[in-house]
Design a protein around this motif. Structure first.
Motif, short mmCIF file in Angstrom:
data_model
loop_
_atom_site.label_atom_id
_atom_site.label_comp_id
_atom_site.label_asym_id
_atom_site.label_seq_id
_atom_site.Cartn_x
_atom_site.Cartn_y
_atom_site.Cartn_z
N VAL A 204 23.82 38.14 71.21
CA VAL A 204 23.50 39.44 71.10
C VAL A 204 24.07 39.80 69.52
O VAL A 204 24.64 38.72 69.05
CB VAL A 204 24.17 40.29 71.84
CG1 VAL A 204 23.72 40.22 73.43
CG2 VAL A 204 25.80 39.97 72.00
N THR A 205 23.67 40.76 69.11
CA THR A 205 24.23 41.30 67.91
C THR A 205 25.58 42.33 68.50
O THR A 205 25.60 42.72 69.73
CB THR A 205 23.49 42.19 66.99
OG1 THR A 205 22.86 43.22 67.89
CG2 THR A 205 22.46 41.49 66.31
N ILE A 206 26.59 42.50 67.40
CA ILE A 206 27.70 43.44 67.81
C ILE A 206 27.99 44.34 66.54
O ILE A 206 28.47 43.66 65.79
CB ILE A 206 28.90 42.70 68.35
CG1 ILE A 206 28.62 41.43 69.47
CG2 ILE A 206 30.22 43.46 68.98
CD1 ILE A 206 29.71 40.71 69.90
N GLY A 207 27.98 45.54 66.82
CA GLY A 207 28.23 46.56 66.01
C GLY A 207 29.71 46.64 65.83
O GLY A 207 30.22 47.48 66.85
N GLY A 233 24.24 36.79 61.75
CA GLY A 233 25.08 38.00 62.07
C GLY A 233 25.00 38.18 63.76
O GLY A 233 25.13 39.31 64.16
N ARG A 234 24.53 37.24 64.49
CA ARG A 234 24.77 37.20 65.94
C ARG A 234 26.01 36.74 66.42
O ARG A 234 26.79 36.11 66.05
CB ARG A 234 23.41 36.45 66.63
CG ARG A 234 22.15 37.03 66.03
CD ARG A 234 20.90 36.39 66.58
NE ARG A 234 20.95 36.82 68.03
CZ ARG A 234 20.48 37.97 68.56
NH1 ARG A 234 19.91 39.07 67.46
NH2 ARG A 234 20.47 38.21 69.69
N GLU A 248 22.76 36.16 91.65
CA GLU A 248 21.90 34.99 90.99
C GLU A 248 21.33 35.35 89.75
O GLU A 248 21.26 34.45 88.80
CB GLU A 248 21.17 34.02 92.20
CG GLU A 248 21.89 33.74 93.34
CD GLU A 248 22.93 32.50 92.63
OE1 GLU A 248 22.61 31.99 91.77
OE2 GLU A 248 23.75 32.20 93.77
N ALA A 249 20.67 36.63 89.65
CA ALA A 249 19.97 36.83 88.48
C ALA A 249 20.53 36.99 87.27
O ALA A 249 21.95 37.18 87.32
CB ALA A 249 19.19 38.24 88.87
N ALA A 250 20.01 36.71 86.05
CA ALA A 250 20.51 37.04 84.66
C ALA A 250 21.19 38.43 84.68
O ALA A 250 20.71 39.50 85.22
CB ALA A 250 19.54 36.88 83.73
N PRO A 251 22.52 38.75 84.10
CA PRO A 251 22.81 40.02 83.73
C PRO A 251 21.87 40.91 82.88
O PRO A 251 21.38 40.17 82.18
CB PRO A 251 24.08 39.62 83.26
CG PRO A 251 23.99 38.48 82.44
CD PRO A 251 23.01 37.53 83.43
N GLY A 271 23.92 44.50 71.25
CA GLY A 271 22.45 44.85 71.19
C GLY A 271 21.61 43.69 70.90
O GLY A 271 22.14 42.52 70.71
N ASP A 272 20.12 43.76 71.02
CA ASP A 272 19.27 42.69 70.45
C ASP A 272 19.50 41.55 71.13
O ASP A 272 19.59 40.43 70.63
CB ASP A 272 19.20 42.56 69.16
CG ASP A 272 18.03 41.72 68.68
OD1 ASP A 272 16.93 41.56 69.39
OD2 ASP A 272 18.01 40.99 67.46
N ALA A 273 19.58 41.50 72.74
CA ALA A 273 19.85 40.23 73.45
C ALA A 273 18.72 39.35 73.46
O ALA A 273 17.61 39.79 73.64
CB ALA A 273 20.12 40.51 74.91
#
Length: 576
Positions: A204-207, A233-234, A248-251, A271-273
């Motif tokens: 992800v990105t992190i602000g 920047g990730r 089991e599913a992706a978070p 954000g922006d996963a």
């Protein structure tokens, strides 16, 4: 591609040919690609197959350690990979709003005093480009159907969309991951356990206002979370799943954000996963890495917790350890027992990694509040000690990896009762002081230290790593502080005998603390000038001694003083 002898055809009107190669590598991940590069640059014919139709674009393993970068420098791809990555200078661990561990890599004794954060897709791309420059392309969309051994080679069936083909290889190396077809065909059990805890991953990105050159980890009441800076920047976020999580599913990004908020209290916004996953950790290792002419390497041989980011690096180092041995034995330059040392050396390393990552994972996911408090207090106390910080950095960087217990490394030293009284410049026999200095040098089985020297006859200094050739053994004959015509004549004859007996397999250099070539050494003897004593200090070599560096840049043999009979016996025990 070469072809073997004609084989009986399916009917009288056809004659089928069996493709042949020296080594068939199964799997084109970082381990398989490193294996193929190392074999190809040593002149072996290699085929590399991978069941995937195209390279993966997933970031997967993103940490490349200092020792792996040293290996990649030897392969010739370090600079290209570094240009694609992000340098990480250290690690910070938090608990209860306080820093409990802070370790940096600046003091590491290596040119690469950092970790490199780079997508595994980029690592594979750089390796694949190197492999292509060596004349080998990965055969994608190709599956290993079956194989059989007969004592002189391996016959394998390969499957593609176009049908089946047969290949005859002298050797087969399984680098085909945790679900290895090679391992399953050999019926080797993959012994170990699976952790109860689940883990979440998010790219992800992190602000937030946090340094992007350090790995940050938080130990909280409900679990642990770690954030790894990535290029562009990730960030890679890995967190233990909350108690009771059986999904089991992706978070979702919201799930990861909620965990991030509770455990870090930084106010950062995710954000922006580009990748979200939920996974379990396995801790497994195969009992044997070799079955006659078939070998296992990387995740096919061992899988463990991602703590420390050692999985991919350990696999790459498996390949680096095996390739030179396989090449020398295949070319008839070394004895077959050299191949036995691969399992003996690398199995022990992987077992150690499994134990350390297992302990770190269990300590990081403690459930008891009392145990967590004790962990934090102990970590806070120990990490304040400089020696502990240096140990953490060396362990994480994998510079501490060594083979001191290997059956193919050896040391020859005289008893202290035989030590000479006087100064280092007074004779060839070591004094008590020079013996102590030698004792602090790199032991047989340890990583060979780098250093700066001048090649006699040239200007400027070079790093020893630039002089070493990973395709041959390197013998360093240290001159020491004593200078004698008889000593130089003996060195010249030794170098001549080494060249005559071992040819290109062993390269010998005389290392002198003087600023110019000793007059009694003929021009045919390569000389390294060390007037500043850089190499002398790193190798504890103030009196006459010898270091024999293996092609994988570890010390294979050392002796003080030089006993030519014992050195020759060591070489004869390994080389033909």
């Amino acid at each position: 591609m070469t072809h073997g002898p004609d084989q009986p055809g399916r009917d009288r009107g056809s004659i089928a040919r069996m493709d042949t190669t020296d080594v068939l590598v199964v799997g084109a991940g970082p381990t398989g690609l490193t294996m193929a590069c190392e074999l190809a640059r040593r002149g072996l014919a290699v085929r590399v197959i991978d069941r995937a139709a195209a390279p993966s674009t997933r970031s997967k393993a993103i940490v490349v350690h200092a020792r792996t970068l040293e290996i990649f420098e030897d392969v010739g791809i370090a600079e290209d990979l570094i240009a694609r990555g992000l340098v990480l200078r250290g690690i910070t661990m938090w608990a209860g709003g306080e820093v409990i561990v802070s370790a940096g890599f600046e003091e590491l004794d290596t040119r690469f005093s950092y970790l490199l954060s780079v997508s595994q897709a980029e690592t594979e791309a750089v390796l694949a480009a190197k492999l292509e420059s060596l004349g080998v392309e990965v055969e994608r969309g190709t599956t290993l159907g079956s194989f059989r051994q007969d004592g002189t080679g391996v016959t394998a069936t390969l499957r593609t969309n176009d049908g089946e083909t047969t290949v005859r290889a002298a050797w087969l190396v399984g680098c085909d991951g945790a679900h290895s077809t090679v391992r399953e065909t050999l019926e080797l059990p993959f012994e170990g356990t699976t952790y109860d805890e689940r883990f979440l991953l998010a790219d992800v990105t992190i602000g937030w206002d946090t340094r992007d050159d350090r790995i940050s980890t938080w130990f909280a009441e409900d679990g642990v979370i770690a954030c790894f800076p990535m290029p562009g920047g990730r960030w890679r976020v890995i967190a233990s799943a909350p108690a009771g999580d059986e999904t089991e599913a992706a978070p979702t990004l919201d799930e990861v954000q909620a965990i991030f908020d509770r455990r870090t209290a930084t106010g950062g916004v995710l954000g922006d996963a580009t990748w979200l996953a939920r996974f379990r950790i396995h801790c497994r290792q195969v009992a044997r890495y070799r079955d006659d002419r078939v070998f296992l390497a990387g995740d096919a041989a061992h899988v463990h917790s991602p703590v420390g980011g050692q999985g991919m690096n350990t696999g790459i180092q498996d390949a680096h350890n095996l390739a030179w041995k396989l090449a020398m034995v295949h070319r008839g330059e070394a004895r077959a027992l050299l191949l036995d040392s691969y399992e003996q050396e690398r199995h022990a390393i992987a077992r150690s990694v499994l134990k350390s990552t297992d302990l770190a994972t269990k300590v990081g996911t403690l459930k008891s509040s009392v145990a967590r408090a004790l962990r934090n207090e102990v970590a806070r106390h120990l990490a304040g000690l400089e020696v502990v910080q240096q140990r953490i950095a060396r362990e994480v960087s994998e510079l501490a990896v060594g083979y001191q217990s290997s059956p193919i490394v050896r040391e020859d030293k005289i008893s202290m009762l035989q030590a000479r009284i006087g100064s280092a410049a007074g004779g060839e026999t070591p004094t008590l002081a020079t013996m102590r200095e030698f004792e602090h040098g790199p032991r047989a089985g340890s990583r060979a230290p780098d250093g700066r020297v001048t090649v006699a006859g040239s200007s400027g200094t070079k790093r020893l790593a630039e002089i070493l050739d990973g395709r041959a053994w390197t013998l360093l004959l240290f001159d020491g502080r004593h200078e004698s015509d008889a000593g130089y004549e003996r060195y010249a004859k030794l170098c001549e005998r080494i060249a005559s007996r071992w040819g290109a397999s062993v390269r010998a250099f005389v290392v002198t603390p003087r600023a110019s070539r000793p007059a009694k050494l003929p021009e045919s003897v390569p000389v390294l000038l060390d007037p500043d004593g850089d190499l002398e200090k790193r190798y504890g070599a103030t009196s006459e001694c010898a270091y024999l560096i293996r092609p994988d840049l570890y010390v294979g043999y050392r002796g003080q003083p030089i006993d030519e009979t014992k050195l020759d016996a060591y070489l004869r025990s390994i080389l033909r």
